[in-house]
Write a protein that holds these residues in place. Sequence first.
Motif, PDB file in Angstrom:
ATOM      1  N   HIS A 137       0.956  -0.974  -0.415  1.00  0.00           N
ATOM      2  CA  HIS A 137      -0.220   0.204  -0.132  1.00  0.00           C
ATOM      3  C   HIS A 137       0.957   1.208  -0.133  1.00  0.00           C
ATOM      4  N   MET A 138       1.280   2.542  -1.231  1.00  0.00           N
ATOM      5  CA  MET A 138       1.154   3.285  -1.284  1.00  0.00           C
ATOM      6  C   MET A 138       0.578   4.616  -1.416  1.00  0.00           C
ATOM      7  N   GLU A 139       1.133   5.849  -0.840  1.00  0.00           N
ATOM      8  CA  GLU A 139       0.592   6.839  -1.410  1.00  0.00           C
ATOM      9  C   GLU A 139       1.251   7.292  -2.558  1.00  0.00           C
ATOM     10  N   VAL A 140       1.117   7.432  -3.858  1.00  0.00           N
ATOM     11  CA  VAL A 140       2.441   8.419  -5.302  1.00  0.00           C
ATOM     12  C   VAL A 140       1.451   9.668  -5.774  1.00  0.00           C
ATOM     13  N   THR A 141       2.433  10.232  -5.895  1.00  0.00           N
ATOM     14  CA  THR A 141       2.535  11.153  -6.946  1.00  0.00           C
ATOM     15  C   THR A 141       3.595  11.366  -8.007  1.00  0.00           C
ATOM     16  N   LEU A 142       2.158  11.373  -8.774  1.00  0.00           N
ATOM     17  CA  LEU A 142       2.615  11.164  -9.776  1.00  0.00           C
ATOM     18  C   LEU A 142       2.492  13.032 -10.739  1.00  0.00           C
ATOM     19  N   GLU A 143       3.621  12.437 -12.013  1.00  0.00           N
ATOM     20  CA  GLU A 143       3.681  14.419 -12.116  1.00  0.00           C
ATOM     21  C   GLU A 143       2.300  14.033 -13.901  1.00  0.00           C
ATOM     22  N   GLY A 144       2.017  14.746 -14.113  1.00  0.00           N
ATOM     23  CA  GLY A 144       1.257  14.820 -15.129  1.00  0.00           C
ATOM     24  C   GLY A 144      -0.442  14.658 -14.473  1.00  0.00           C
ATOM     25  N   MET A 179      -0.711  14.340  -9.630  1.00  0.00           N
ATOM     26  CA  MET A 179      -1.926  14.102  -8.963  1.00  0.00           C
ATOM     27  C   MET A 179      -1.510  12.902  -8.058  1.00  0.00           C
ATOM     28  N   VAL A 180      -1.985  12.699  -7.134  1.00  0.00           N
ATOM     29  CA  VAL A 180      -1.794  12.255  -5.788  1.00  0.00           C
ATOM     30  C   VAL A 180      -2.814  10.430  -6.097  1.00  0.00           C
ATOM     31  N   ILE A 181      -2.105   9.451  -5.872  1.00  0.00           N
ATOM     32  CA  ILE A 181      -2.915   8.306  -6.056  1.00  0.00           C
ATOM     33  C   ILE A 181      -2.314   7.761  -4.804  1.00  0.00           C
ATOM     34  N   ASP A 182      -3.539   6.535  -4.285  1.00  0.00           N
ATOM     35  CA  ASP A 182      -3.529   5.771  -3.034  1.00  0.00           C
ATOM     36  C   ASP A 182      -3.529   4.262  -4.015  1.00  0.00           C
TER      37      ASP A 182
END
Length: 206
Positions: A137-144, A179-182
């Motif tokens: 389980h991680m929280e990802v900050t994605l460019e774009g 975008m911040v994605i769980d």
Amino acid sequence: MQDLLNRYSGIGTSFLIDLVALFLMYYVLYFRRHWRTDMLLSYVALNVGVFMTMSVLTQVRVELAVGFGLFAILSIIRIQAGRVTAQEMGYYFLALVLGLINGLGLPDRGLVVAMNVVLLLVVLAVDCKPLRDRSQHMEVTLEGVYTNEAALLAELERKLGGRVAYYEITEINLVDGQMVIDVRLQPGQGVIQPPVQTTTEVRESA
């Protein structure tokens, strides 16, 4: 004097059982797997505090429902001191339950020890590396900012090197284009994208 010793020797025995169970929980189960020493004070304070409270309640012959009411109140306290993972919340709950069971002063010591052993063995079986490695389980900050689901999934799997089993967009920043994605990830054999290396150009002035 002898009556006093007989009365409180049971509390001492229960406290010894509780401390042994707490040591096994923290060092054998938690610390050797998660390597956080800063959680020791929280676990010890919670466990010993519940144990002492339950010991007092049983000595003054308060109804058992009061003790379980206290347990219910403590169990819904939201831990906000620092970043606490779901696994650590589980150990908080275990420390609380051990303190509750050992502080009840049950006359059957064999039953108390058996309940401690069962609780520790259950956590030992559940909090194991093979089970944890099946999903991350991680929280990802994605460019774009991606509006196409297939493209978003492909980008996440390319960067993280696994199969995305579930994801949820928690934040979209249109100003910075992020975008911040769980993400719930099943680790695989994918190739994780290496970090972008920047070069510095040095110019000599004439």
